[in-house]
Design an enzyme around this catalytic site. Sequence first.
Site, mmCIF file in Angstrom:
data_model
loop_
_atom_site.group_PDB
_atom_site.id
_atom_site.type_symbol
_atom_site.label_atom_id
_atom_site.label_comp_id
_atom_site.label_asym_id
_atom_site.label_seq_id
_atom_site.Cartn_x
_atom_site.Cartn_y
_atom_site.Cartn_z
ATOM 1 C CD GLU A 66 -2.519 38.978 -16.664
ATOM 2 O OE1 GLU A 66 -2.745 39.506 -17.762
ATOM 3 O OE2 GLU A 66 -3.078 37.940 -16.268
ATOM 4 C CG ASP A 67 1.607 40.168 -21.916
ATOM 5 O OD1 ASP A 67 2.096 39.033 -21.998
ATOM 6 O OD2 ASP A 67 0.627 40.546 -22.559
#
Lengths: 382, 601
Positions: free
Chosen positions: B218-219
């Site tokens: 998630e980044d």
Amino acid sequence: MDPIIKEYKDKLPEKVLAEIEANIPARISQTKLREIMELTVVEYGRMKVEAGESVGLVSAESIGEPGTQMTLNTFHFAGVAEMNVTVGLPRIIEILDGRKEIKTPMMEIYLRKPYSSGKDIKQIAANIKETTLVDIIAEISITVSELVLEVTFNEAKLKEFSVTASSVAKLLQKSVGSFTITVDGLRLVLKPKTKDLKNLNELYRIKEKIKETFIAGIKGIKQVLPVKREEEFIVITAGSNLKDVLKLEFVDEERTTTNDVFEIASVLGVEAGRQALINEVFKVIENQGLNVDIRHIMLVADAMCAGGVIRGITRTGVVSEKSSVLARASFETPIKHVINASLIGEVDYLTSVVENVMINQPVPVGTGMAGLMVKPGSVEKK
Amino acid sequence: MTSEVYMNGKFVGNVDDPIAFVNQVRGERRKGMVSNNLNITYVQESNEIKIEASKGRVRRPLIIVKDGVSLLTPGHIKQLENNELTWDDLIKHGIIEYLDALEEDNALVAFFEEDLTSEHTHLEISPLSMVSITTSLVPYGNFNQSTRLNAGSKNQKQALGFYAANYLVRMDMDVNLLLNPQMPIVQSITHEISNYAKHPAGQNVVVAVMSYEGYNMEDSIIINKASIERGLARSIYYRPMITEELRYAGGLIDEICVPDKDVKGYRSEKDYKYLEGDGIIYPEALVKEGDVVIGKTSPPRFLSGMDEYNLASSTRRESSTTLKHGEQGVIDFVLLTENEEGNKLVQVRIREQRIPEVGDKFTSRHGQKGVIGLIVNPTDLPFSASGIVPDIIFSPHGIPSRMTVSHLIEMVGGKVGSLAGRYINGTSFDCEGEQALREELLSLGFRENGTETMYNGQTGEKFHARIFVGNMYYLKLKHMVANKIHSRARGPIQLLTRQPTEGRAKEGGLRLGEMEKDTFVAHGAALLLKERFNSDKTFVPVCETCGSIAIKDEYKNISYCPSCGDSVDINEVEMSYAFKLLMDELKSLCIYPTLKLKNKY
């Protein structure tokens, strides 16, 4: 039905009994069958909602959460102008609020045998549609010098709706009594009886008024659309008038329906209204591709219909029936409820959930329902 | 054909040949006969001529084109380079003019000189002028979706950098300074024009595009601990604390000093330990929450009767400036001055070093922002055949859906730049091509697509996949966990409702709201719900006879009802204070709620 199965009539619903009946082998021993029935009773009991389950709140959440995912779009019928249907969240809100005037009333009219296969379908549809004066005239004008109204008919339209100039004149006479109407072929001349109609504005008002005069068809049916659904033809309408439509001899009154639940309740009774409510809500949820158990909707519909009439879930509807002042006040317009309660000295017995949350006491659901009691003297003193 | 003419929205007259008229006015404007501030448009649909010379219009410069030939000649450019010609001269000579949004409708603008036809009326000075200055700082921006460029430029505005060279003598609020900032290897022409070297805002790092133990989901990004210890993305945070000696009515005044012990609201002696004789802290003091930075006493709030003549210190209030909950740092700078009203003004700047930690936010220049998910020892990080260990591991899942092609090209460009020892031109629409970069990378002895064989740092095994590694310009953003982290078990409560305060600054609680409450009810967890909601639990004495709230005198240990006296049964009832408050508020509305008591069992 097998006598043994029959014995369980009070313990299991008919639907389950029928299912067992259909699925047991043709030859089955008495003991085996009894064993099956006993197990079914146990299983059925297990599937029942437990005492103290917050069914109402779970229903509310189960309908409310998918509601956040619904689209706000209205659905359009391809090719037909002004024939759109309220769907999605606005429709759900409309139904659950118990609105008397729904945004897009609609009917699905099923037809009897010869007509359902498409016989005279156009004619039938045209007959159902509400026709007013504007629909059949070519021109309507005022002759200012003589202060008369002149109506010129469209001959083809007259034929289509099977009316004549004189029959229309009779209908008009009812709505404008103060005029003398003379028929002149395809023309009607409306002349005021009294001479004191000097005001031209008055004449304009009458002109606009007679345009809306009802000529033929069924009142309230604004649009008709014959559709082929599976193997038969039905008529979908914009606007709804269940009572009058059911009177028509070519209509299949068993399947014909409207999306106006109040109309169904008033024509067919509140039980039918309840079922219509469930169907309408469920239709929306299905259309949106969501998955909500129908029992949640049934519970809401039951709550709305419990009083014998359909009541919306609003402060004037279901919520106003709550016995607790605090619960009502916590919904909407708190001051109104508190003041009214104080005027009559209302007592809140704190029997429901909201009140107990407010005063921070255990809510009477789930584990909060049970209490522990000890009979005095039953415990030995040591 | 007669057209109506409107000047600044007002009708002024009619014109017979609108096109000729418009052309004439434009010609006069280019000659300088009419103000160059004026724009004229012929609107064909309504057959109107609109002349605008009012303020508030957005205008932009364009090169004028005549008969398919740009009026800006190579001769002009040479003159410009030799400083023989200025921008104003170009406007004066009618080579460049400013168009507003409306007049642009009458223009046909070419992007490049090669595209010019006889139809064209203007030529873009540079295609880069279609984006803002910040957006033009995104390298290879023309390879991206517009939304990513927006995100990229937005992120750059939040980056820590070197905002002003005189920061040491400034007293700005919330200052963040990046230590050891660098110029990007992959640059656009805007970096040069905007003097980016004077205020850089990021650092060049080695980035590997791969997953690492699920800590860059998630980044989030993985960062090399050794890089942090070498000073990567370290920043300094400055915050001033300000106080002044206010003057009050009656000649009373605040006093900045070490408060006396008999001052109202005196803290403990320990809290004042850093103050010098003048009541102000000394520089380089290490302060923590609760420590007094500037000692101050104020005159009493309300003066009445004889108090006026008795201004002993005992009536003065303590009003020192202290470090709030969770704050800490080193005193950096003390400034003594006076404000516009002539009051003594003391400003103290606190400095804090911010070392990257898990949760700090970083971004490349392509809208690829993410927080640190894990800080890893270099020994455990993957390494390439040549022994390169990445500073940052970026998740490959961030690429496909966002389609930030420029991110990938910058990695290759940065790699070439760092190996060849030069800056790479990544200006949008006018950059060094990807193909050329690949060829150069190949000639430098690397795989032309930028991938490298890498080894697992923990096991030493070779990865089956080749890992895409390159150099990028990374920015540390101003959102740091140190400013946001918050937790509470016990803490301050509100005066009115006795419920916990709200917000991090007030050490507040996290609200268990209406919908969260519903989940407890749905689960039938009645007693857990009660426990969650008893933050304002109180015991209220209630008179059994009249049902109103009674009085309990803790000193005399007696309870009595204000209306029924003390010869009645009084019971303590547990309820939320909010409900007691509700009853009190109802009483203020002349509604008299009473409680009917009943044994629960």
